[in-house]
Design a protein around this motif. Structure first.
Motif, PDB file in Angstrom:
ATOM      1  N   TYR A 175       0.842  -1.198   0.000  1.00 27.28           N
ATOM      2  CA  TYR A 175       0.000   0.000   0.000  1.00 27.28           C
ATOM      3  C   TYR A 175       0.881   1.254   0.000  1.00 27.28           C
ATOM      4  O   TYR A 175       0.633   2.185  -0.758  1.00 27.28           O
ATOM      5  N   GLN A 176       1.899   1.255   0.842  1.00 27.66           N
ATOM      6  CA  GLN A 176       2.797   2.415   0.924  1.00 27.66           C
ATOM      7  C   GLN A 176       3.517   2.666  -0.402  1.00 27.66           C
ATOM      8  O   GLN A 176       3.788   3.802  -0.748  1.00 27.66           O
ATOM      9  N   GLN A 177       3.841   1.591  -1.119  1.00 32.43           N
ATOM     10  CA  GLN A 177       4.525   1.739  -2.411  1.00 32.43           C
ATOM     11  C   GLN A 177       3.564   2.147  -3.523  1.00 32.43           C
ATOM     12  O   GLN A 177       3.984   2.443  -4.630  1.00 32.43           O
ATOM     13  N   GLY A 178       2.271   2.117  -3.226  1.00 35.54           N
ATOM     14  CA  GLY A 178       1.288   2.469  -4.236  1.00 35.54           C
ATOM     15  C   GLY A 178       0.968   1.319  -5.177  1.00 35.54           C
ATOM     16  O   GLY A 178       0.353   1.526  -6.219  1.00 35.54           O
ATOM     17  N   ASP A 179       1.393   0.108  -4.813  1.00 37.31           N
ATOM     18  CA  ASP A 179       1.139  -1.052  -5.666  1.00 37.31           C
ATOM     19  C   ASP A 179      -0.291  -1.551  -5.569  1.00 37.31           C
ATOM     20  O   ASP A 179      -0.785  -2.200  -6.499  1.00 37.31           O
ATOM     21  N   VAL A 180      -0.951  -1.303  -4.444  1.00 39.16           N
ATOM     22  CA  VAL A 180      -2.331  -1.749  -4.254  1.00 39.16           C
ATOM     23  C   VAL A 180      -3.145  -0.626  -3.629  1.00 39.16           C
ATOM     24  O   VAL A 180      -2.617   0.249  -2.955  1.00 39.16           O
ATOM     25  N   ALA A 181      -4.444  -0.686  -3.874  1.00 42.42           N
ATOM     26  CA  ALA A 181      -5.376   0.277  -3.293  1.00 42.42           C
ATOM     27  C   ALA A 181      -5.950  -0.323  -2.009  1.00 42.42           C
ATOM     28  O   ALA A 181      -5.598  -1.429  -1.595  1.00 42.42           O
TER      29      ALA A 181
ATOM     30  N   THR B  30       0.478   6.572   4.412  1.00 42.60           N
ATOM     31  CA  THR B  30       0.256   7.533   3.335  1.00 42.60           C
ATOM     32  C   THR B  30       0.611   6.839   2.025  1.00 42.60           C
ATOM     33  O   THR B  30       1.422   5.930   1.987  1.00 42.60           O
ATOM     34  N   THR B  31      -0.006   7.254   0.963  1.00 41.64           N
ATOM     35  CA  THR B  31       0.319   6.713  -0.356  1.00 41.64           C
ATOM     36  C   THR B  31      -0.045   7.733  -1.410  1.00 41.64           C
ATOM     37  O   THR B  31      -0.715   8.711  -1.134  1.00 41.64           O
ATOM     38  N   GLN B  32       0.410   7.465  -2.598  1.00 45.26           N
ATOM     39  CA  GLN B  32       0.105   8.315  -3.743  1.00 45.26           C
ATOM     40  C   GLN B  32      -1.107   7.720  -4.453  1.00 45.26           C
ATOM     41  O   GLN B  32      -0.959   6.862  -5.304  1.00 45.26           O
ATOM     42  N   LEU B  33      -2.286   8.151  -4.112  1.00 40.81           N
ATOM     43  CA  LEU B  33      -3.496   7.623  -4.746  1.00 40.81           C
ATOM     44  C   LEU B  33      -3.865   8.451  -5.967  1.00 40.81           C
ATOM     45  O   LEU B  33      -3.792   9.674  -5.945  1.00 40.81           O
ATOM     46  N   ARG B  34      -4.261   7.749  -6.997  1.00 40.34           N
ATOM     47  CA  ARG B  34      -4.763   8.409  -8.196  1.00 40.34           C
ATOM     48  C   ARG B  34      -6.286   8.441  -8.105  1.00 40.34           C
ATOM     49  O   ARG B  34      -6.903   7.656  -7.391  1.00 40.34           O
ATOM     50  N   ALA B  35      -6.909   9.312  -8.859  1.00 42.76           N
ATOM     51  CA  ALA B  35      -8.372   9.408  -8.863  1.00 42.76           C
ATOM     52  C   ALA B  35      -8.996   8.082  -9.249  1.00 42.76           C
ATOM     53  O   ALA B  35     -10.010   7.662  -8.692  1.00 42.76           O
ATOM     54  N   ALA B  36      -8.376   7.362 -10.190  1.00 38.72           N
ATOM     55  CA  ALA B  36      -8.905   6.061 -10.616  1.00 38.72           C
ATOM     56  C   ALA B  36      -8.899   5.063  -9.461  1.00 38.72           C
ATOM     57  O   ALA B  36      -9.809   4.242  -9.332  1.00 38.72           O
TER      58      ALA B  36
END
Length: 100
Positions: free
Chosen positions: A51-57, A82-88
């Motif tokens: 999650y932290q790496q942004g590999d999964v939502a 925290t993570t880098q979430l995209r709108a998608a």
């Protein structure tokens, strides 16, 4: 119930005995409890990393952790994730939550 075996160092065996005595359990019960708790923590740790790496939502992280989405969100709060979430990603999480 299947049986497994494991090799322990003298120090590990002594620690197992101390914990078993502390819990007032036999060694087999103590090993099962430790394994259950340890596996649960390993699942959460793996989910946190992905999650932290942004590999999964959120929904995938909760699945990896073996938790409900609500339980996963509590883990996130406790661990200040925290993570880098995209709108998608947010839309997919919202859609997945609606299906639950």
């Amino acid at each position: 119930m299947p049986t497994i075996s494991a090799r322990l160092s003298e120090d590990e065996l002594a620690e197992l005995e101390r914990v078993a005595e502390l819990l007032d359990d036999d060694r087999s019960t103590t090993i099962r409890k430790a394994l259950e708790e340890g596996l649960a923590e390993l699942r959460v740790r793996e989910a946190v990393g992905r999650y932290q790496q942004g590999d999964v939502a959120v929904t995938e992280a909760s699945r990896i952790a073996g938790l409900s989405v609500a339980e996963w969100l509590a883990v996130g709060r406790e661990r200040n994730l925290t993570t880098q979430l995209r709108a998608a990603d947010l839309r997919r999480d919202a859609d997945d939550a609606r299906e639950l």
